[in-house]
Scaffold this active site. Structure first.
Site, mmCIF file in Angstrom:
data_model
loop_
_atom_site.group_PDB
_atom_site.id
_atom_site.type_symbol
_atom_site.label_atom_id
_atom_site.label_comp_id
_atom_site.label_asym_id
_atom_site.label_seq_id
_atom_site.Cartn_x
_atom_site.Cartn_y
_atom_site.Cartn_z
ATOM 1 N N GLN A 1 15.393 -8.239 -2.784
ATOM 2 C CA GLN A 1 14.065 -8.853 -2.655
ATOM 3 C C GLN A 1 13.669 -9.553 -3.954
ATOM 4 O O GLN A 1 13.156 -10.678 -3.952
ATOM 5 C CB GLN A 1 13.043 -7.766 -2.296
ATOM 6 C CG GLN A 1 11.603 -8.211 -2.450
ATOM 7 C CD GLN A 1 10.619 -7.197 -1.939
ATOM 8 O OE1 GLN A 1 10.440 -7.075 -0.737
ATOM 9 N NE2 GLN A 1 9.955 -6.464 -2.820
ATOM 10 N N GLY B 1 9.519 -4.138 -8.145
ATOM 11 C CA GLY B 1 10.458 -3.077 -8.509
ATOM 12 C C GLY B 1 11.905 -3.529 -8.328
ATOM 13 O O GLY B 1 12.238 -4.243 -7.377
ATOM 14 N N LYS C 1 14.064 -1.548 -7.440
ATOM 15 C CA LYS C 1 14.567 -0.764 -6.299
ATOM 16 C C LYS C 1 14.967 -1.713 -5.170
ATOM 17 O O LYS C 1 15.996 -1.525 -4.535
ATOM 18 C CB LYS C 1 13.497 0.220 -5.813
ATOM 19 C CG LYS C 1 13.883 0.961 -4.550
ATOM 20 C CD LYS C 1 12.846 1.981 -4.159
ATOM 21 C CE LYS C 1 11.577 1.387 -3.618
ATOM 22 N NZ LYS C 1 11.730 0.642 -2.349
ATOM 23 N N ASP C 2 14.127 -2.711 -4.932
ATOM 24 C CA ASP C 2 14.421 -3.712 -3.897
ATOM 25 C C ASP C 2 15.042 -4.915 -4.595
ATOM 26 O O ASP C 2 14.413 -5.973 -4.727
ATOM 27 C CB ASP C 2 13.135 -4.078 -3.158
ATOM 28 C CG ASP C 2 12.512 -2.858 -2.503
ATOM 29 O OD1 ASP C 2 13.216 -2.165 -1.748
ATOM 30 O OD2 ASP C 2 11.334 -2.574 -2.769
ATOM 31 N N HIS D 1 4.701 2.181 -7.944
ATOM 32 C CA HIS D 1 3.688 1.126 -8.070
ATOM 33 C C HIS D 1 2.929 1.277 -9.395
ATOM 34 O O HIS D 1 2.601 0.286 -10.048
ATOM 35 C CB HIS D 1 2.690 1.193 -6.907
ATOM 36 C CG HIS D 1 3.296 0.947 -5.554
ATOM 37 N ND1 HIS D 1 3.404 1.926 -4.603
ATOM 38 C CD2 HIS D 1 3.832 -0.171 -5.003
ATOM 39 C CE1 HIS D 1 3.966 1.425 -3.509
ATOM 40 N NE2 HIS D 1 4.244 0.161 -3.728
ATOM 41 N N GLY E 1 0.807 -1.210 0.000
ATOM 42 C CA GLY E 1 0.000 0.000 0.000
ATOM 43 C C GLY E 1 0.841 1.261 0.000
ATOM 44 O O GLY E 1 2.023 1.241 -0.345
ATOM 45 N N SER F 1 9.593 5.690 -2.812
ATOM 46 C CA SER F 1 9.388 4.642 -1.818
ATOM 47 C C SER F 1 8.311 5.110 -0.849
ATOM 48 O O SER F 1 8.245 6.303 -0.513
ATOM 49 C CB SER F 1 10.690 4.409 -1.039
ATOM 50 O OG SER F 1 10.416 3.697 0.152
ATOM 51 N N SER F 2 7.469 4.184 -0.408
ATOM 52 C CA SER F 2 6.435 4.548 0.571
ATOM 53 C C SER F 2 7.077 5.103 1.841
ATOM 54 O O SER F 2 6.483 5.908 2.552
ATOM 55 C CB SER F 2 5.585 3.334 0.920
ATOM 56 O OG SER F 2 5.057 2.753 -0.255
HETATM 57 O O1 PAF Z 1 8.007 -4.679 -1.764
HETATM 58 C C1 PAF Z 1 6.980 -4.772 -1.033
HETATM 59 O O2 PAF Z 1 6.113 -3.888 -1.010
HETATM 60 C C2 PAF Z 1 6.804 -6.002 -0.168
HETATM 61 O O3 PAF Z 1 8.010 -6.462 0.316
HETATM 62 C C3 PAF Z 1 6.030 -7.127 -0.878
HETATM 63 C C4 PAF Z 1 6.779 -7.653 -2.084
HETATM 64 C C5 PAF Z 1 4.651 -6.607 -1.304
HETATM 65 C C6 PAF Z 1 5.817 -8.295 0.090
HETATM 66 O O4 PAF Z 1 5.127 -7.900 1.233
#
Ligand code: PAF
Length: 191
Positions: free
Chosen positions: A140, A134, A136-137, A24, A18, A172-173
C-alpha cells in the site's frame, strides 16, 4: 485547515479507517513531532473492500477514536460521510497498474484502486505537507508513493516502522477478528 495553511503552518495527515491502536499512535506521534498541526482522518472506505470482504463488520467506534485522537494531541479528526467523499455524480478513480495488480492486489481485486482513489482525494483536500502510513502495509505504501509522484501531489509520503505486540504480532485493526487459537499462533508469521 485553510486557515492553518494561510498562516504558514505545516500540516501532517494521518489517514486511517479508525479502530485506532498503538500502530496509529506511532504515526500520530511522528506527525505531531514533525508538523505544526496534525489531522487524523477516519473513513472506512467502501471502494477498497471486495464484495465478499468485511466492509459491513469492519470495527467502528468513532467515540473511542475521537478520544484517542485528542489524547494523542492531534489537532483535528476528519471523519467525512460517504456522500462527502463519493458524491453520487463522481465517476473518477485512480489506479496504479503493475504495482497495484500483483501480490495482495492479485487476490483482492480493486483494493489498491480504492486505496489510491481515497488517499489521492484526502491529499488533495488537505494539501498536507506530509502524510504518514505504516510499513505494515508495505505494498500500500509503495502504491501511494507511486500515485503521489505520478499525480504531482506535493505531499511527502512517509513510511513508519511496524508496531508489534509483545509476542511479535503486528498491530492491526483486523486482529480483533482472530479467534483465541488463531491469536496464539499468529506471531509465528513474524519469525
Ligand atoms: O491503511 C489504511 O487504514 C487504509 O488503507 C487507508 C490508507 C486509510 C486508506 O483508506
Amino acid at each position: 485547515m485553510d486557515e492553518w495553511r494561510r498562516s504558514g503552518l505545516s500540516l501532517g495527515l494521518v489517514p486511517t479507517m479508525g479502530a485506532l491502536h498503538k500502530g496509529h499512535l506511532s504515526l500520530v506521534k511522528r506527525s505531531v513531532a514533525e508538523n505544526d498541526r496534525t489531522c487524523v482522518t477516519l473513513f472506512v472506505n467502501p471502494k477498497q473492500f471486495g464484495q465478499s470482504e468485511d466492509f459491513e463488520v469492519y470495527p467502528r467506534d468513532e467515540n473511542a477514536d475521537s478520544q484517542a485522537v485528542q489524547a494523542w494531541r492531534a489537532d483535528i479528526l476528519f471523519a467525512p460521510d460517504l456522500d462527502e467523499m463519493y458524491p453520487a455524480a463522481a465517476v473518477t478513480s485512480v489506479s496504479v497498474p503493475g504495482l497495484g495488480d500483483v501480490l495482495e492486489g492479485e487476490f483482492r481485486a480493486g483494493l489498491f484502486t480504492g486505496v489510491a482513489t481515497i488517499v489521492s482525494k484526502l491529499l488533495i483536500q488537505s494539501m498536507a505537507d506530509r502524510a504518514y502510513f505504516g510499513e505494515k502495509d508495505y505494498q500500500q505504501l509503495r502504491v501511494i508513493k507511486q500515485m503521489a509522484a505520478d499525480l504531482d501531489i506535493p505531499t511527502e509520503i512517509i513510511g513508519c516502522p511496524i508496531v508489534r505486540d509483545d509476542d511479535g504480532l503486528a498491530l492491526s485493526s483486523r486482529n480483533s477478528y482472530l479467534t483465541l487459537e488463531e491469536r496464539a499462533i499468529a506471531p509465528a508469521l513474524h519469525s
